[in-house]
Design a protein around this motif. Structure first.
Motif, mmCIF file in Angstrom:
data_model
loop_
_atom_site.group_PDB
_atom_site.id
_atom_site.type_symbol
_atom_site.label_atom_id
_atom_site.label_comp_id
_atom_site.label_asym_id
_atom_site.label_seq_id
_atom_site.Cartn_x
_atom_site.Cartn_y
_atom_site.Cartn_z
ATOM 1 N N MET A 1 0.844 -1.203 0.000
ATOM 2 C CA MET A 1 0.000 0.000 0.000
ATOM 3 C C MET A 1 0.876 1.249 0.000
ATOM 4 N N VAL A 2 0.432 2.254 -0.732
ATOM 5 C CA VAL A 2 1.199 3.487 -0.883
ATOM 6 C C VAL A 2 1.072 4.350 0.371
ATOM 7 N N ARG A 3 2.176 4.921 0.766
ATOM 8 C CA ARG A 3 2.184 5.944 1.809
ATOM 9 C C ARG A 3 2.729 7.242 1.212
ATOM 10 N N LEU A 4 2.240 8.353 1.722
ATOM 11 C CA LEU A 4 2.765 9.647 1.320
ATOM 12 C C LEU A 4 3.870 10.057 2.288
ATOM 13 N N VAL A 5 4.935 10.611 1.753
ATOM 14 C CA VAL A 5 6.070 11.061 2.563
ATOM 15 C C VAL A 5 6.163 12.575 2.409
ATOM 16 N N LEU A 6 5.800 13.283 3.450
ATOM 17 C CA LEU A 6 5.793 14.742 3.390
ATOM 18 C C LEU A 6 7.195 15.290 3.661
ATOM 19 N N VAL A 7 7.660 16.149 2.768
ATOM 20 C CA VAL A 7 8.922 16.868 2.967
ATOM 21 C C VAL A 7 8.622 18.362 2.895
ATOM 22 N N LEU A 8 8.833 19.055 4.002
ATOM 23 C CA LEU A 8 8.559 20.486 4.080
ATOM 24 C C LEU A 8 9.770 21.299 3.625
ATOM 25 N N GLY A 9 9.555 22.591 3.443
ATOM 26 C CA GLY A 9 10.590 23.448 2.896
ATOM 27 C C GLY A 9 11.768 23.707 3.797
ATOM 28 N N ASP A 10 11.658 23.343 5.071
ATOM 29 C CA ASP A 10 12.808 23.454 5.972
ATOM 30 C C ASP A 10 13.310 22.067 6.390
ATOM 31 N N GLN A 11 13.016 21.075 5.561
ATOM 32 C CA GLN A 11 13.448 19.694 5.837
ATOM 33 C C GLN A 11 14.190 19.112 4.640
ATOM 34 N N LEU A 12 15.051 19.921 4.056
ATOM 35 C CA LEU A 12 15.693 19.552 2.793
ATOM 36 C C LEU A 12 17.007 18.812 3.049
ATOM 37 N N THR A 13 16.867 17.658 3.688
ATOM 38 C CA THR A 13 18.000 16.813 4.057
ATOM 39 C C THR A 13 17.709 15.395 3.590
ATOM 40 N N LYS A 24 11.390 3.529 -0.869
ATOM 41 C CA LYS A 24 11.533 4.159 -2.172
ATOM 42 C C LYS A 24 10.757 3.412 -3.257
ATOM 43 N N ALA A 25 10.560 2.123 -3.071
ATOM 44 C CA ALA A 25 9.921 1.314 -4.107
ATOM 45 C C ALA A 25 8.409 1.516 -4.172
ATOM 46 N N ARG A 26 7.800 1.956 -3.075
ATOM 47 C CA ARG A 26 6.334 2.052 -3.090
ATOM 48 C C ARG A 26 5.779 3.399 -2.656
ATOM 49 N N ASP A 27 6.520 4.175 -1.886
ATOM 50 C CA ASP A 27 5.980 5.398 -1.308
ATOM 51 C C ASP A 27 6.169 6.593 -2.242
ATOM 52 N N TRP A 67 13.508 8.375 -6.120
ATOM 53 C CA TRP A 67 12.242 8.602 -5.426
ATOM 54 C C TRP A 67 11.163 9.040 -6.422
ATOM 55 N N ARG A 68 9.932 8.625 -6.140
ATOM 56 C CA ARG A 68 8.784 9.148 -6.878
ATOM 57 C C ARG A 68 8.298 10.391 -6.138
ATOM 58 N N VAL A 69 8.404 11.529 -6.786
ATOM 59 C CA VAL A 69 8.085 12.809 -6.148
ATOM 60 C C VAL A 69 6.938 13.477 -6.887
ATOM 61 N N VAL A 70 5.912 13.877 -6.148
ATOM 62 C CA VAL A 70 4.867 14.729 -6.719
ATOM 63 C C VAL A 70 5.057 16.114 -6.125
ATOM 64 N N TYR A 71 5.190 17.081 -7.012
ATOM 65 C CA TYR A 71 5.571 18.427 -6.590
ATOM 66 C C TYR A 71 4.535 19.426 -7.086
ATOM 67 N N SER A 72 4.007 20.225 -6.173
ATOM 68 C CA SER A 72 3.009 21.236 -6.537
ATOM 69 C C SER A 72 3.664 22.606 -6.519
ATOM 70 N N LYS A 73 3.729 23.229 -7.674
ATOM 71 C CA LYS A 73 4.243 24.594 -7.725
ATOM 72 C C LYS A 73 3.151 25.581 -7.306
ATOM 73 N N LEU A 74 3.601 26.733 -6.882
ATOM 74 C CA LEU A 74 2.680 27.718 -6.322
ATOM 75 C C LEU A 74 1.602 28.123 -7.323
ATOM 76 N N ASP A 75 1.959 28.185 -8.594
ATOM 77 C CA ASP A 75 1.005 28.641 -9.606
ATOM 78 C C ASP A 75 0.289 27.503 -10.323
ATOM 79 N N ASP A 76 0.390 26.295 -9.783
ATOM 80 C CA ASP A 76 -0.351 25.156 -10.337
ATOM 81 C C ASP A 76 -1.838 25.383 -10.078
ATOM 82 N N PRO A 77 -2.692 25.401 -11.102
ATOM 83 C CA PRO A 77 -4.123 25.676 -10.901
ATOM 84 C C PRO A 77 -4.828 24.641 -10.033
#
Length: 507
Positions: A1-13, A24-27, A67-77
């Motif tokens: 089952m897929v889990r979401l891994v939240l990375v915030l803007g002050d957690q860039l490590t 990495k294979a499923r999340d 890693w599979r990363v989904v990234y939302s930019k600020l101007d994404d509708p």
């Protein structure tokens, strides 16, 4: 089952707790630029730009590592414009059963995560050298949580600048060799400006279009990836660390950075780690390239003060933000947002804050913080201002520094006395007073330095609280020994300053 891994803007490590716990294979890693965070307080445009650019580059690095990363930019509708909304959107998209998150550095963000209708596993942020349980155990049963004792235990734990079980050089700190006034020096090394690349240029345009907060966006000088942060560290250790100790409390007109490291933004968003910067400094000292007082003074700021205030933030919880032990309620004066002032030190500190999102610790503590405390400004408003305007300000580090150390709003948990001074301290540690509208040597009258007037007004109105304080008793004896007419003139002058502040007039 897929889990979401939240990375915030002050957690860039790369080895931040949430990534370490993920598969990495499923999340799926979720990163999102959202207006909810950009406008939680009116953050300085350079702070927003630094975080967004660093996030975009970090996401690229994660993808390169598989890693599979989904990234939302600020101007994404389709962007929901809050962290919660983006997590719910991605949970529905991938059928995720859980969110894994590293504990945020703001209580507000943690509360939002805990209220999600999706299971959220919050992991301790283990990028710090002293864990939350360790700090609680250290604090248990202590009447006073003094940083000096914590710092000594941190030195023992890390082994930094230790010779067996004793501190290098035979003493724990070398303050008496540091903190001297500085002189102008055309040959003083200046921190490098990092030219904006294509990613940064795109982000700057976006921030310019979306935000109109206090502060100038350009020129933008910050590094936005780990390579740049490492270069900034190397440059500091090589070029400015030797003079860091002696100049760390100095202020000079036109000398914004002096010998300061200017790497706290990179530490606080995760591009650098606390131990690696301390080891770089220790190595330079061991190689004979910097004096012991410079190396020790810097290391104390990182493993002592930085770790200590984070422990206080964790220990005291969200209620700490509401502290107002002195009952101050004045609105934040307009000078903090760039209004005209005749005070040269305030003009310099606020001006460079506007232009660079940066001021060093003495400008924050003994100029803008000192003035707010003497004037009786509501500490919640001071806290919001510091969180807003500085590129390195995140709640876990900013709140204890402001509410505790700067404003004494925690009633003395962090400090045994309030950090207040007259204009004499600023005159001793800077060259501001020579070009000021006011006269630092004058104690009463229209030309008297406002710090001189407000200092005594503060002591008088809080006499019941502080008169028995062993570190302040002498000042009350000085006040009591003054001529009665002089005392009255001081208080009348202070009331006039406060009246001008309340009326929005120039001070």
């Amino acid at each position: 089952m897929v889990r979401l891994v939240l990375v915030l803007g002050d957690q860039l490590t790369l080895d931040v707790a949430a990534l370490t716990a993920a598969d990495k294979a499923r999340d799926v890693v979720v990163m999102a630029e959202v207006m909810g965070e950009g406008e939680s307080v009116p953050h300085h445009p350079q702070k927003i730009a630094l975080i967004l650019a660093a996030m975009r580059k970090f996401a690229v690095g994660l993808r390169e590592q598989g890693w599979r990363v989904v990234y939302s930019k600020l101007d994404d509708p389709e962007n929901g414009q809050t962290i919660s909304a983006e997590l719910l959107r991605r949970a529905a998209e991938f059928g995720a059963v859980e969110v894994i998150a590293t504990k945020p550095g703001e209580w507000r963000v943690l509360r939002d995560l805990q209220e999600l209708p999706v299971p959220v596993r919050v992991l301790e942020d283990d990028r710090f050298l002293w864990s939350e349980p360790e700090f609680r155990a250290w604090a248990e049963g202590r009447k006073q949580l003094r940083m000096e004792w914590f710092y000594r235990d941190m030195r023992r734990k890390t082994g930094l600048m230790m010779e067996g079980d004793q501190p290098a050089g035979g003493q724990w700190n070398f303050d008496h060799d540091n903190r001297k006034p500085a002189k102008g020096d055309l040959l003083r090394a200046r921190p490098r400006d990092f030219a904006p690349d294509a990613v940064v240029v795109e982000v700057l345009a976006l921030v310019e279009a979306r935000f109109s907060h206090f502060g100038r966006l350009r020129p933008f000088r910050w590094a936005t990836d780990r390579d740049g942060a490492l270069e900034a560290l190397r440059e500091f250790v090589t070029e400015r660390l030797p003079r860091f100790g002696e100049e760390q409390d100095a202020m000079l007109e036109g000398e914004v950075f002096l010998s300061h490291a200017v790497i706290s933004p990179y530490l606080n968003i995760g591009l650098l780690g606390p131990m690696e910067v301390c080891l770089a400094v220790e190595d330079a000292w061991k190689a004979g390239k910097v004096p012991i007082q410079a190396a020790e003074g810097f290391i104390r700021q990182v493993i002592g003060w930085r770790e200590y205030v984070r422990g206080i933030w964790e220990l005291k919880g969200p209620e700490y933000l509401e502290g107002n032990a002195l009952g101050h309620s004045r609105a934040l004066p307009a000078v903090y947002w760039g209004a005209e002032t005749g005070m040269a030190c305030m003009r310099a500190a606020v001006g460079q804050t506007r232009d660079l999102a940066y001021a060093h610790h003495i400008q924050r503590l003994m100029v803008t913080g000192n003035f707010a405390l003497l004037a009786g400004v509501d500490p919640a408003r001071v806290h919001e201002w510091y969180l807003s305007v500085y590129v390195d300000a995140f709640e876990w580090v900013e709140a204890p520094n402001t509410i505790g150390m700067s404003q004494f709003a925690d009633g003395g948990l962090l400090g045994s006395k309030p950090y207040v001074s007259s204009g004499a301290y600023i005159d001793r540690m800077s060259d501001h007073c020579g070009g000021c509208r006011y006269r630092v040597k004058e104690k009463v009258g229209e030309r008297a330095c406002p710090f001189n007037l407000l200092y005594w007004h503060f002591l008088v109105r809080h006499r019941e609280r502080f008169r028995a304080n062993p570190r302040m008793g002498q000042m009350y004896r000085v006040w009591d020994g003054m001529d009665e007419g002089h005392r009255e003139a001081v208080l009348v002058g202070a009331e006039a300053v406060l009246g001008r502040l309340d009326a929005g007039k120039v001070v």
